[in-house]
Scaffold this motif. Structure first.
Motif, PDB file in Angstrom:
ATOM      1  N   SER A 394       0.837  -1.204   0.000  1.00  0.00           N
ATOM      2  CA  SER A 394       0.000   0.000   0.000  1.00  0.00           C
ATOM      3  C   SER A 394       0.871   1.253   0.000  1.00  0.00           C
ATOM      4  N   PRO A 395       0.357   2.320  -0.608  1.00  0.00           N
ATOM      5  CA  PRO A 395       1.068   3.595  -0.478  1.00  0.00           C
ATOM      6  C   PRO A 395       1.012   4.026   0.987  1.00  0.00           C
ATOM      7  N   ARG A 396       2.061   4.664   1.476  1.00  0.00           N
ATOM      8  CA  ARG A 396       2.005   5.047   2.898  1.00  0.00           C
ATOM      9  C   ARG A 396       2.517   6.465   3.100  1.00  0.00           C
ATOM     10  N   GLY A 397       2.043   7.054   4.179  1.00  0.00           N
ATOM     11  CA  GLY A 397       2.454   8.408   4.519  1.00  0.00           C
ATOM     12  C   GLY A 397       3.784   8.388   5.260  1.00  0.00           C
ATOM     13  N   PRO A 398       4.362   9.569   5.515  1.00  0.00           N
ATOM     14  CA  PRO A 398       5.660   9.634   6.204  1.00  0.00           C
ATOM     15  C   PRO A 398       5.558   9.018   7.595  1.00  0.00           C
ATOM     16  N   GLY A 399       6.500   8.191   7.948  1.00  0.00           N
ATOM     17  CA  GLY A 399       6.533   7.600   9.282  1.00  0.00           C
ATOM     18  C   GLY A 399       5.627   6.392   9.447  1.00  0.00           C
ATOM     19  N   GLU A 400       4.791   6.097   8.448  1.00  0.00           N
ATOM     20  CA  GLU A 400       3.895   4.947   8.578  1.00  0.00           C
ATOM     21  C   GLU A 400       4.648   3.657   8.268  1.00  0.00           C
ATOM     22  N   SER A 401       4.079   2.557   8.762  1.00  0.00           N
ATOM     23  CA  SER A 401       4.763   1.269   8.623  1.00  0.00           C
ATOM     24  C   SER A 401       4.752   0.781   7.172  1.00  0.00           C
ATOM     25  N   ALA A 402       5.829   0.129   6.781  1.00  0.00           N
ATOM     26  CA  ALA A 402       5.896  -0.526   5.469  1.00  0.00           C
ATOM     27  C   ALA A 402       5.570  -1.988   5.693  1.00  0.00           C
ATOM     28  N   LEU A 403       4.405  -2.393   5.252  1.00  0.00           N
ATOM     29  CA  LEU A 403       3.996  -3.775   5.454  1.00  0.00           C
ATOM     30  C   LEU A 403       3.904  -4.457   4.097  1.00  0.00           C
ATOM     31  N   GLY A 411      -8.883 -11.217  -4.946  1.00  0.00           N
ATOM     32  CA  GLY A 411      -8.565  -9.800  -4.951  1.00  0.00           C
ATOM     33  C   GLY A 411      -8.343  -9.126  -3.612  1.00  0.00           C
ATOM     34  N   ASN A 412      -8.661  -9.791  -2.498  1.00  0.00           N
ATOM     35  CA  ASN A 412      -8.340  -9.178  -1.210  1.00  0.00           C
ATOM     36  C   ASN A 412      -6.834  -9.186  -0.977  1.00  0.00           C
ATOM     37  N   LEU A 413      -6.396  -8.392   0.012  1.00  0.00           N
ATOM     38  CA  LEU A 413      -4.965  -8.312   0.307  1.00  0.00           C
ATOM     39  C   LEU A 413      -4.618  -9.118   1.546  1.00  0.00           C
ATOM     40  N   ILE A 414      -3.412  -9.618   1.554  1.00  0.00           N
ATOM     41  CA  ILE A 414      -2.856 -10.190   2.781  1.00  0.00           C
ATOM     42  C   ILE A 414      -1.565  -9.438   3.089  1.00  0.00           C
ATOM     43  N   HIS A 415      -1.545  -8.784   4.241  1.00  0.00           N
ATOM     44  CA  HIS A 415      -0.339  -8.094   4.708  1.00  0.00           C
ATOM     45  C   HIS A 415       0.427  -9.033   5.626  1.00  0.00           C
ATOM     46  N   SER A 425       2.364  -1.673  19.153  1.00  0.00           N
ATOM     47  CA  SER A 425       3.437  -0.726  18.817  1.00  0.00           C
ATOM     48  C   SER A 425       3.450  -0.473  17.313  1.00  0.00           C
ATOM     49  N   LEU A 426       3.235  -1.537  16.579  1.00  0.00           N
ATOM     50  CA  LEU A 426       3.216  -1.418  15.125  1.00  0.00           C
ATOM     51  C   LEU A 426       2.114  -0.473  14.680  1.00  0.00           C
ATOM     52  N   LEU A 427       0.940  -0.653  15.262  1.00  0.00           N
ATOM     53  CA  LEU A 427      -0.199   0.169  14.848  1.00  0.00           C
ATOM     54  C   LEU A 427      -0.030   1.619  15.304  1.00  0.00           C
ATOM     55  N   ARG A 428       0.696   1.802  16.400  1.00  0.00           N
ATOM     56  CA  ARG A 428       0.905   3.172  16.886  1.00  0.00           C
ATOM     57  C   ARG A 428       1.715   4.011  15.901  1.00  0.00           C
ATOM     58  N   ALA A 429       2.444   3.359  15.037  1.00  0.00           N
ATOM     59  CA  ALA A 429       3.173   4.107  14.007  1.00  0.00           C
ATOM     60  C   ALA A 429       2.206   4.784  13.044  1.00  0.00           C
TER      61      ALA A 429
END
Lengths: 633, 633
Positions: A394-403, A411-415, A425-429
């Motif tokens: 997924s595209p992500r904003g600055p500081g967001e997690s790269a998953l 067609g659904n996604l699996i991260h 902690s991961l989600l707090r990013a």
């Protein structure tokens, strides 16, 4: 490994089949004669098409009812073979499959069979062609590979060899161990097919119900290992007669086919590596086998993401709060909300112009992504792409997690999420957490037990293979559930640690509850999410108090329960009062209940496992399906 | 005869099933336990619903794994039975089915089985209930009716009797002749099921592929005759486990069910009448069997009627004239045109506000009615209504013919026409004939060979039974045809004189040519009409000269033909040049060719039969289907 597939394994016209085969990355194909007879071009035109697509014609098949025949038939068959050789030369195919004779005229005379096959091979050799002899499981005189090999050995012609097909050996429960003793260069071709175990006539089984390696119940890995031990270096090919594949879009089938070969190769590589060293008596195989990154070590369901728009997000949020979820945060840059109860994290994504929104437009409120905890997220994604899955970060904003993320069938996604740091902690990013969280303290839900998918019947085997090859899950028993309007096939898959469980439901009928949900939410959709608790009676009571509605279960169900199982009357009364369903295995008990559905059909299950119960209460599914049919006619 | 059906034979919720059963005219039903367990009401509520619908609850089933068990299990099962007896009394059911034991704990001890069943019957008797014991084909110790009868005889309790099920006897190829020797009053219940002959595990066969009497391959008539010879006077019931029926609308299935019982009774009546007199040793049956008018004696296809509007009628007329049809008349009062070639009469009906126009609005240019010549048209129509078909005579103008008509499954009409006067005189009553006729002298078409219908898969058995019971046709072999996008099931039916032939094509897949035509023209639609000639080469040449296009056949087909059959090269060259397909049986040859389709998918076949060839060239269907797939992707 030179990878090949028989044209009969795919739907469509011959030209469409070849396009799909080439697009999926195969090196060549087996030409099934009926496909050529109905092909609109000539043999040489077919040769040109194949060459343009970069495909070799690895096998021309089948040539039937040839060997061990009376002289007159033998002579006529030689003439017939010459006509086939003409075609093979014109198209550029060098190997013909001759399958064992099923004619009532055949003589049970291996010497005669060898003599006549020698003559056929001699004719082939004059043109630079070769013949492979294969034992059909229903051959009249020759039905085992060992018999076919004995005839080939006796015929002793350099242009005559053996063709092996895992189906013919494994369907008869014949032992493939003897294959390792056959000289590798005398095995001209290996066809791999898996199949579900079925108690039926082997010919019908073979013509209608084969499947790709990894989709059935045969030990295809062990079979192929024997061919490699023999020193086989030819093509690895798939010849699958399957009624569902006949109508499935051929591009999808071709990808499944390639995935199954890559899975097979990687499994064989592991099997050989594990077996050879201690025995030390066989050389490593001389062919190059696919060596993908290892299957992921999954640690659980980190989050489940729902697609919504603003209004749907609000409605879903209210439903989640009734179920005891607290709203704990909002995404830093997107219209995405985070809910939590116990270790269960639900993300409701209402961001315009997002992947989730696309899914919402297609399917309404629905699950659009799963976040799986993996020991090595990048490795898991690399495994997936090596196994023919598309990457979709997924595209992500600055500081967001790269998953790292991949696209699942449908067609659904699996991260893939790291197991450390922890999920919070991961989600707090990415999320700004509400302090304090909004909502109640929860009703006792602890974790995701399983995610159940609703599939069209032609997606079931695709998902079984995807789950095994990409996610490293192993399938359980295949069951049939009775809905008031038809049958639903059901199969659970899980990892060894049972921290990730998927349940596949494929409706054979167009009219079941599963099929009707499917028609609203699209293929490969999550139709329910099962959440685990430790005291289902307490959890259900709290949910009822909060206004959660459950699927009502007939009183007759509770009258019947004690006639099937030895249960205390007080316990049955408790189940009845709570509306909770009950199942028991030798390993433990399963208590569960289903919530009313959201508008689009999605619902939740609350489950409690006691002891080592390892299934999903399939015996109770008809009670649910009947009740849902009453509610949603 | 008291007519009954098991609830498991129909789709839907229990309430919907009972409504359909009552509407189809049944007297009672067998309650399948799973239907009750998932039913939303209590046992007494069910009893009230049944009474309100005028239905008796003839059987409560099944009670499993009871007899010949160790003492502990036996005791528990008696308790279990008491719970079932409670329910039966509450709902008003007086007979329980106990099927033979499949548990691994069962002892092969008929004396013990008899003793325990005696105890069960004694418990039942105390409440005024009865128990019937049935041999399951897969029972562990008891699998034959003769074994079950021996146990019942030994148990010797007035409340214990035998239950017979034709499936369990005929699937094992057991001889039903011994049934006639059992005292009729000890046979408590008879369940009838037919099935296609299948080489598969009997349990799977029984659970998924039974069919109504007249739809399968068993001698159900002979089986039931034995029960009547025994003096059986109880209900005649249907217990059908069938995956297709599970999803077919239950009203349609219930009508099929009733039609199958009426057909069975009428066949049994004929069988007994033919057999008893000469033997003279058995009394006539003491039950009242359905006695419908006899099946019609059909004499051929008098006309085929097409639905159109004005523009479509004009386009179709041009196509028919290309095919060599002459326009010979117009209807006296309606926008209906008559075409003829040889003995083939086509009626093109473009009358607004007519039945034909309704069909056109639904399906486009399509066949909407068949006119069958019958020795006794009114008798044929009376037979049809006695066999659950609706009468549908057309409104007619003054002086026009009164032709009795019925509605076929799917909604088209079948008119019955007198054989004398001849068809032309008959048509002259309704049509003003052009003098001279407009159009050419014909291309040599002589008569209608067969009419091929495209069906959804759930209509196939409906049509087989309709054709047998209503039209008196007999089914031929069931075949599978390979379309590039899935399988098509194919079955021909004809009368003994072969003057009327129908060919049913049911697509298993949603994507075949057959299925795609179906989606345009609706279920039960004619997808092609085969017309007979005596010199196909001359006829095809004249048609080509007139601009008729044919489905192109691959040159590879003609290369392959002489490798399969002994044919002179000149003859193959002639077939190739004409584009004609060829088939050969032991009885004769079949030459045929298919025209290009009309917009809605309807096409024509030109056929020449040589000798006593009695089939439809199914071996060539894949060539046609592949060519059509190329043309209509």
């Amino acid at each position: 490994m030179h990878r090949s597939i028989a044209t009969v394994s795919l739907s469509g016209t011959l030209r469409e089949k070849l396009n799909a085969i080439a697009a999926a990355g195969f090196d060549g194909f087996e030409l099934f004669e009926a496909d050529f007879i109905n092909f609109s071009g000539s043999a040489s035109e077919l040769g040109r098409i194949a060459a343009d697509l970069g495909l070799s014609i690895d096998l021309y098949q089948p040539f039937r009812d040839f060997e061990a025949m009376p002289e007159a038939q033998f002579r006529r068959s030689l003439d017939r073979a010459e006509r086939k050789f003409d075609l093979m030369q014109a198209m550029g195919a060098s190997l013909m499959l001759c399958c064992s004779n099923t004619s009532p005229l055949v003589k049970d005379d291996p010497a005669l069979a060898a003599e006549q096959l020698h003559a056929l091979a001699e004719r082939a050799a004059r043109r630079g062609l070769r013949v492979g002899y294969e034992a059909l499981a229903w051959g009249r005189a020759t039905s085992l590979y060992s018999q076919a090999w004995e005839i080939v050995r006796r015929a002793d012609h350099p242009s005559l060899g053996l063709i092996l097909d895992s189906f013919h050996t494994l369907s008869l429960k014949d032992d493939p161990a003897g294959i390792a003793q056959i000289p590798g260069e005398k095995i001209f071709f290996v066809q791999m097919a898996d199949a579900p175990l079925m108690a039926m006539d082997v010919l019908q089984w073979a013509r209608h119900h084969r499947s790709f390696p990894g989709q059935g119940d045969f030990d295809v890995v062990g079979f192929f290992a024997q061919a490699l031990r023999a020193g086989y270096r030819g093509p690895l090919s798939l010849e699958i007669f399957n009624d569902v594949f006949r109508e499935t879009p051929n591009r999808r089938t071709a990808v499944d086919a390639m995935r199954s070969l890559l899975w097979l190769e990687s499994q064989v590589r592991e099997r050989l590596a594990a077996a050879e060293e201690p025995r030390g008596r066989l050389p490593a195989p001389t062919v190059e086998l696919c060596e993908p990154p290892p299957a992921p070590q999954l640690g659980g369901m980190g989050f489940i993401e729902f697609a919504a728009d603003e209004a749907a997000a609000q409605a879903l949020g209210q439903r989640l709060q009734q179920l005891g979820f607290a709203r704990i945060g909002r995404h830093r840059s997107k219209a995405v909300t985070l809910y939590r109860q116990g270790q269960v994290h639900f993300i409701v994504n209402a961001q315009p112009d997002s992947f989730a929104r696309q899914r919402f437009e297609l399917h309404g409120t629905s699950v659009c992504a799963l976040g799986l905890l993996a020991q090595d997220p990048e490795g898991a994604a690399a495994r997936a792409t090596a196994m023919c899955s598309q990457r979709h970060d997924s595209p992500r904003g600055p500081g967001e997690s790269a998953l790292p993320a991949i696209v699942a069938p449908g067609g659904n996604l699996i991260h893939f999420l790291p197991q450390s740091p922890d999920i919070e902690s991961l989600l707090r990013a990415d999320f700004v957490f509400d302090e304090p969280a909004t909502g109640c303290e929860g009703h006792g839900l602890l974790s995701v037990d399983h995610v159940a998918l609703g599939l069209a019947v032609d997606q079931l085997d695709t998902w079984v293979l995807f789950s095994r090859a990409v996610l490293g899950l192993e399938p359980g028993e295949s069951l049939e559930l009775a809905d008031p309007f038809g049958l639903v096939r059901n199969r659970g898959l899980s990892n060894a640690e049972r921290t990730v469980r998927l349940v596949l439901n494929a409706s054979v009928s167009q009219r079941t509850q599963t099929a009707r949900t499917l028609s609203r939410t699209g293929g490969g959709a999550v139709h329910h999410i099962a959440l685990r608790c430790e005291d289902i009676f307490a959890t259900v009571q709290r949910m009822r108090d909060a206004g959660v509605g459950f699927v009502p279960i007939s009183g007759n169900y509770y009258d019947d329960l004690p006639t099937r199982m030895d249960l205390a009357p007080e316990f049955v009364a408790r189940l009845r009062a709570a509306g909770v369903l009950f199942d028991r295995s030798a390993e433990g008990d399963y208590l569960h209940i289903y919530t009313q559905s959201l508008e689009e059909g999605l619902f939740f299950e609350v489950v409690q496992r006691i002891g080592d119960y390892d299934a999903y209460g399939a015996a109770n599914a008809p009670a649910r399906l009947a009740a849902q049919a009453l509610q949603h006619p």
